[in-house]
Motif scaffolding. Structure first.
Motif, mmCIF file in Angstrom:
data_model
loop_
_atom_site.group_PDB
_atom_site.id
_atom_site.type_symbol
_atom_site.label_atom_id
_atom_site.label_comp_id
_atom_site.label_asym_id
_atom_site.label_seq_id
_atom_site.Cartn_x
_atom_site.Cartn_y
_atom_site.Cartn_z
ATOM 1 N N PRO A 82 31.436 -4.054 82.988
ATOM 2 C CA PRO A 82 31.389 -5.497 82.986
ATOM 3 C C PRO A 82 30.065 -5.990 82.409
ATOM 4 O O PRO A 82 29.141 -5.198 82.356
ATOM 5 N N PRO A 83 29.972 -7.218 81.924
ATOM 6 C CA PRO A 83 30.836 -8.365 82.146
ATOM 7 C C PRO A 83 31.949 -8.582 81.115
ATOM 8 O O PRO A 83 32.793 -9.445 81.326
ATOM 9 N N GLY A 84 31.975 -7.847 80.013
ATOM 10 C CA GLY A 84 33.065 -8.074 79.058
ATOM 11 C C GLY A 84 32.833 -9.250 78.124
ATOM 12 O O GLY A 84 33.781 -9.788 77.556
ATOM 13 N N ILE A 85 31.569 -9.652 78.006
ATOM 14 C CA ILE A 85 31.222 -10.728 77.057
ATOM 15 C C ILE A 85 30.808 -10.043 75.761
ATOM 16 O O ILE A 85 29.846 -9.269 75.755
ATOM 17 N N PRO A 86 31.529 -10.280 74.656
ATOM 18 C CA PRO A 86 31.227 -9.517 73.448
ATOM 19 C C PRO A 86 29.820 -9.776 72.902
ATOM 20 O O PRO A 86 29.351 -10.912 72.839
ATOM 21 N N LEU A 87 29.169 -8.677 72.502
ATOM 22 C CA LEU A 87 27.881 -8.794 71.809
ATOM 23 C C LEU A 87 28.154 -9.304 70.401
ATOM 24 O O LEU A 87 27.381 -10.056 69.833
ATOM 25 N N VAL A 88 29.274 -8.849 69.852
ATOM 26 C CA VAL A 88 29.665 -9.320 68.523
ATOM 27 C C VAL A 88 31.182 -9.459 68.525
ATOM 28 O O VAL A 88 31.878 -8.739 69.250
ATOM 29 N N ILE A 89 31.677 -10.427 67.744
ATOM 30 C CA ILE A 89 33.129 -10.673 67.712
ATOM 31 C C ILE A 89 33.612 -10.588 66.262
ATOM 32 O O ILE A 89 32.788 -10.680 65.334
ATOM 33 N N PRO A 90 34.909 -10.449 66.042
ATOM 34 C CA PRO A 90 35.396 -10.387 64.668
ATOM 35 C C PRO A 90 34.957 -11.627 63.883
ATOM 36 O O PRO A 90 35.094 -12.756 64.355
ATOM 37 N N GLY A 91 34.410 -11.390 62.711
ATOM 38 C CA GLY A 91 33.982 -12.504 61.859
ATOM 39 C C GLY A 91 32.498 -12.775 61.924
ATOM 40 O O GLY A 91 31.969 -13.562 61.137
ATOM 41 N N GLU A 92 31.781 -12.117 62.845
ATOM 42 C CA GLU A 92 30.333 -12.321 62.929
ATOM 43 C C GLU A 92 29.585 -11.250 62.138
ATOM 44 O O GLU A 92 30.056 -10.111 62.012
ATOM 45 N N ILE A 93 28.417 -11.645 61.654
ATOM 46 C CA ILE A 93 27.619 -10.716 60.844
ATOM 47 C C ILE A 93 26.734 -9.885 61.783
ATOM 48 O O ILE A 93 25.983 -10.440 62.599
ATOM 49 N N ILE A 94 26.833 -8.572 61.651
ATOM 50 C CA ILE A 94 26.070 -7.675 62.536
ATOM 51 C C ILE A 94 24.600 -7.692 62.103
ATOM 52 O O ILE A 94 24.278 -7.372 60.962
ATOM 53 N N ASN A 95 23.749 -8.123 63.019
ATOM 54 C CA ASN A 95 22.325 -8.194 62.673
ATOM 55 C C ASN A 95 21.531 -7.160 63.481
ATOM 56 O O ASN A 95 22.095 -6.394 64.257
ATOM 57 N N GLU A 96 20.214 -7.176 63.292
ATOM 58 C CA GLU A 96 19.392 -6.153 63.965
ATOM 59 C C GLU A 96 19.425 -6.297 65.476
ATOM 60 O O GLU A 96 19.367 -5.297 66.197
ATOM 61 N N ASP A 97 19.512 -7.544 65.958
ATOM 62 C CA ASP A 97 19.577 -7.749 67.414
ATOM 63 C C ASP A 97 20.777 -7.032 68.009
ATOM 64 O O ASP A 97 20.692 -6.441 69.090
ATOM 65 N N ILE A 98 21.903 -7.116 67.311
ATOM 66 C CA ILE A 98 23.129 -6.489 67.834
ATOM 67 C C ILE A 98 22.948 -4.968 67.898
ATOM 68 O O ILE A 98 23.273 -4.336 68.912
#
Ligand code: PLP
Length: 493
Positions: free
Chosen positions: A437-453
């Motif tokens: 949990p918690p199941g809150i996405p760090l990244v979702i479809p359509g988002e640009i993967i950055n260094e933070d991710i």
């Protein structure tokens, strides 16, 4: 205040009568009301199987209720202060997707906080809606995301007056709420529906010592995890609706797309019975629980190096209200992370916490919690102090979310490729990646993967957190931009 006789459990009564009637079962399920012996059956007991019928005569049908399921749902609507209630056998996830698919069509806008559960993102994929993300308020001391700010919502609404709905979390996983009554007022001024994720707030309507419930605040729809805080079996939730902005026929049609044609009668009986129990005993039991939780917080706050978060803390950190049946304990002053504390409590004390974050652990209490459980919790926290270190726990909070390249649905349907995590920088994600949990996405479809991710993923991996995605560990599914011809089809895509 309920108007109907809440001691009644029409579905539970009917399925009990059926299961014990000695019926010759020539229908499914194959265990034939428990006549198939197994280790599983001898552990669970025969009654579980007697209640596990499929669609016998007289037991009504969840996809078009007319009899005892309708009656049970009406009692639920009455208990939760709604006009309509729908039993969900696939959790609040099913309710959230239904709310979004009911209210918003492809390419229409929905205003939604970015710290939503993955089911809301899946609702965006299935509906094709265009999310207008709002950044929640971040608590940099605890490293958690909270509610949304009313003035920011006003600005977002004014910039997007064509949005069809506003999505609100009431409360967040950690128990923090936003000013829901004012949010509803504002959204309704612009003709927008208010859809509420009440996964962690199903108990709110049963005591005025708790934050306001979505239905009390005038929201149009709310999906409540009855299993999380009211006491029904895991996977059972209820979708509540009210007002004339909601198309009830579309709600039922959407539910029928998302649910099995063989809903578990045990699940439905469990919802019927948990609703009755909460409606009859909930107020008194919740108020006792709030007192027990308050006393526990006081005891924890006497332990050096530990801090139980209070309502005053939440008010002082821009939270609107706080569900005091949750106990958040900051452990990082002991020089250990919440992840360490979570593991120590499990290994040394056989205590299962709800979740851990960098600085804290979270306990979710309910009317099933006993004083003995809370005493063990305080004892366990005392044990934690043995693990004190001089380490400075890294202050971990991201104040930004990734940039959006495309709607979640568009990215979901785009051609894909699989890249190693370390090669994923600047790629467009084609899947949800989250810590559970918690199941809150760090990244979702359509988002640009950055260094933070990438940094977050490495951090959570190093903490032993469960990272969920659709892809083999070490890889990320991304959009294959070289082979992507964007589909400029009609509105419904
Ligand atoms: C904030 C939030 N929303 C929605 C859900 C989904 O609820 P369910 O597990 O009942 O499908 C969860 C589950 O953890 C959640 O934490």
């Amino acid at each position: 205040m309920a108007r109907l006789d809440q001691t009644k459990t029409p579905f539970f009564d009917k399925i009990k009568a059926y299961g014990t009637s000695g019926t010759t079962a020539l229908d499914v399920p194959g265990h034939k009301l428990g006549r198939l012996d197994s280790e599983f059956k001898s552990f669970l007991g025969e009654n579980v199987f007697l209640l596990d019928a499929n669609a016998p005569k007289g037991l009504d049908n969840l996809s078009k209720p007319k009899g005892v399921i309708k009656e049970a749902q009406e009692l639920a609507a009455d208990a939760f202060g709604a006009e309509h209630a729908y039993f969900l056998i696939n959790g609040t996830s099913q309710g959230i997707i239904t709310m979004i698919m009911t209210a918003v069509r492809a390419k229409e806008k929905i205003i939604i906080p970015r710290n939503v559960h993955k089911s809301a993102i899946n609702g965006l994929i299935l509906s094709g809606a265009m999310p207008i993300f709002m950044k929640p308020h971040m608590d940099s001391e605890l490293g958690i995301a909270n509610g949304i700010n009313l003035s920011e919502l006003r600005e977002t609404i004014m910039e997007n007056p064509d949005a069809k709905a506003v999505f609100v979390i009431n409360p967040t996983y950690f128990g923090v709420t936003s000013n829901l009554k004012e949010i509803v007022k504002l959204a309704h001024e612009y003709g927008m529906l208010v859809l509420v994720d009440e996964a962690h707030g199903a108990h709110f309507g049963f005591s005025d010592k708790l934050p306001i419930s979505a239905m009390e605040a005038g929201a149009d729809m709310s999906a409540c995890s009855i299993h999380k805080t009211v006491g029904s079996l895991t996977q059972t939730s209820i979708l509540l609706t009210q007002g004339n902005l909601v198309d009830q026929n579309r709600v039922q049609s959407t539910l029928n797309i998302l649910q099995s044609t063989s809903p578990s009668s045990i699940f439905m009986a469990s919802l019927d019975s948990a609703r009755s129990y909460m409606a009859v005993y909930g107020k008194e039991k919740l108020e006792k629980l709030i007192e027990m939780a308050e006393d526990t917080r006081k005891r924890i706050n006497k332990l050096k190096g530990l801090r139980a978060i209070t309502k005053e803390y939440i008010y002082n950190h821009k939270g609107y209200d706080y569900d005091e049946t949750k106990i958040m304990v900051q452990v990082s002053d002991l020089g250990i992370t919440g992840f360490d504390a979570y593991n120590i409590l499990s290994q040394d004390c056989n205590i299962q916490m709800e979740l851990a974050e960098t600085h804290l652990i979270l306990a979710v209490l309910s009317i099933g919690t006993t004083q003995e459980d809370l005493d063990k919790f305080v004892e366990g926290l005392k044990q934690l102090r043995k693990y004190k270190t001089d380490k400075q726990i890294r202050h971990k909070i991201r104040f930004t979310y990734p940039d959006t390249y495309e709607r979640p649905r568009e990215a979901y349907h785009a051609p894909k490729k699989y890249v190693r995590v370390e090669d994923a920088l600047n790629e467009v994600a084609a899947e949800n990646i989250m810590v559970y949990p918690p199941g809150i996405p760090l990244v979702i479809p359509g988002e640009i993967i950055n260094e933070d991710i990438l940094d977050d993923l490495a951090f959570y991996k190093s903490q032993g957190s469960t990272i969920l995605s659709d892809t083999e560990d070490g890889y990320i599914k991304v959009v294959d931009k070289d082979n992507w011809i964007k589909y400029e089809g009609d509105l419904w895509n």
